[in-house]
Write a protein that holds these residues in place. Structure first.
Motif, PDB file in Angstrom:
ATOM      1  N   ILE A  72       0.796  -1.195   0.108  1.00  0.00           N
ATOM      2  CA  ILE A  72       0.161  -0.087   0.180  1.00  0.00           C
ATOM      3  C   ILE A  72       0.859   1.100  -0.128  1.00  0.00           C
ATOM      4  N   LEU A  73       2.014   1.179   0.849  1.00  0.00           N
ATOM      5  CA  LEU A  73       2.821   2.524   0.857  1.00  0.00           C
ATOM      6  C   LEU A  73       3.380   2.650  -0.402  1.00  0.00           C
ATOM      7  N   SER A  74       3.911   1.571  -1.027  1.00  0.00           N
ATOM      8  CA  SER A  74       4.534   1.764  -2.390  1.00  0.00           C
ATOM      9  C   SER A  74       3.731   2.198  -3.437  1.00  0.00           C
ATOM     10  N   ASP A  75       2.344   1.738  -3.335  1.00  0.00           N
ATOM     11  CA  ASP A  75       1.331   2.252  -4.217  1.00  0.00           C
ATOM     12  C   ASP A  75       1.179   3.810  -4.162  1.00  0.00           C
ATOM     13  N   ILE A  76       1.210   4.189  -2.886  1.00  0.00           N
ATOM     14  CA  ILE A  76       1.111   5.751  -2.471  1.00  0.00           C
ATOM     15  C   ILE A  76       2.117   6.537  -3.092  1.00  0.00           C
ATOM     16  N   VAL A  77       3.415   5.909  -2.808  1.00  0.00           N
ATOM     17  CA  VAL A  77       4.691   6.727  -3.446  1.00  0.00           C
ATOM     18  C   VAL A  77       4.630   6.632  -4.827  1.00  0.00           C
TER      19      VAL A  77
END
Length: 296
Positions: A72-77
């Protein structure tokens, strides 16, 4: 509670296995980090860590949640980078890996061309004859020779490579040409002990010959140099002797007995979410490698 920030704190604690160290790296107070993780556990309804006075370890639900948080954090980045334009224009540092000789001969020129075309990108090359974990070692693109395990990465086949027996014309004039794999026992063999090497040479039709080397070399370069000097036969991947074949300094023998060729792939882990720097290099590498007559 800021859910994104809480997930970011949770991931950091999982990586450091320490609330205090996480607080230091995140420039927060230790109580704030503890409160954020506790609030996340209350929200989820499950314990994420087992805490003792000496250690902080993930629970089983915590391990599963960690994978989801990283995704999820990677998708946000990625979404933020796309909005900022970095997914449209190549920028940053591009890391590429390949086997040592293949990388030096064929990947390095591609990187030179790429960096000239995209001056806002810097390059990092890792040419080694060992398996490279491209995620753990921070590699963006890998060029792999051989059959790939099921990894879920994006892989584009660019060709295939033969494993060949070769020697210099002068050697064949003096010692004759082997007509079948079994004849190799009567020839001087310069055998490489590098990553691809094996004392048992396998050929088509399930023919196998155990080699007793006249000379053992720890690099393919040395084995090839021995063959070029007319001092013996060697077995290598045919791209490694491409220039010498074109110039007639080496000749391939036992071609009718070769095993099926090994596939060559350009591999990267980010799929359709790959940033512009990766997409641009992959497009260039695929084009140049498919043009190479020794990757057919």
């Amino acid at each position: 509670m800021d859910r994104w920030q809480a997930m970011r704190i949770f991931v950091k604690v999982a990586e450091t296995e320490s609330f205090a160290e996480s607080a230091r790296q995140l420039h927060m107070s230790a109580p704030a980090v503890t409160r954020a993780v506790a609030a996340l556990e209350d929200l989820i309804g499950a314990r994420l860590f087992v805490r003792t006075t000496r250690s902080v370890k993930l629970t089983e639900p915590g391990s599963r949640y960690l994978d989801d948080c990283r995704r999820i954090l990677s998708d946000i980045v990625e979404a933020e980078a796309a909005a900022a334009g970095s997914y449209a224009t190549p920028s940053g540092t591009l890391a590429v890996t390949a086997s040592a000789l293949f990388g030096q001969m064929y990947v390095l020129p591609i990187m030179h061309e790429y960096l000239r075309t995209y001056p806002t990108v810097s390059g990092r090359l890792l040419f080694v004859d060992r398996p490279v974990n491209i995620v753990e070692e921070g590699v963006d693109v890998a060029i792999r020779i051989g059959h790939l395990p099921d990894s879920g990465f994006s892989a584009i086949k660019v060709g295939s490579i033969r494993r060949v027996v070769c020697g210099a014309p002068a050697y064949f004039e003096e010692h004759g040409v082997p007509a079948a794999p079994a004849d190799l026992k009567d020839h001087r063999i310069a055998a490489s002990t590098s990553a691809w090497a094996s004392p048992e040479w396998r050929f088509a039709h399930d023919q196998r010959v155990t080699i007793s080397p006249w000379l053992q070399c720890n690099t393919n370069d040395a084995a090839i140099a021995t063959a070029l000097a007319g001092s013996g036969l060697t077995r290598v991947l045919h791209y490694q002797i491409g220039p010498a074949l074109l110039e007639g300094r080496l000749q391939i023998v036992l071609a009718d007995y070769e095993e099926p060729p090994l596939p060559v792939h350009v591999l990267h882990p980010e799929g359709r979410h790959a940033p512009a720097k990766v997409r641009a290099f992959v497009d260039l590498a695929v084009s140049r490698l498919r043009e190479n007559r020794f990757i057919n």
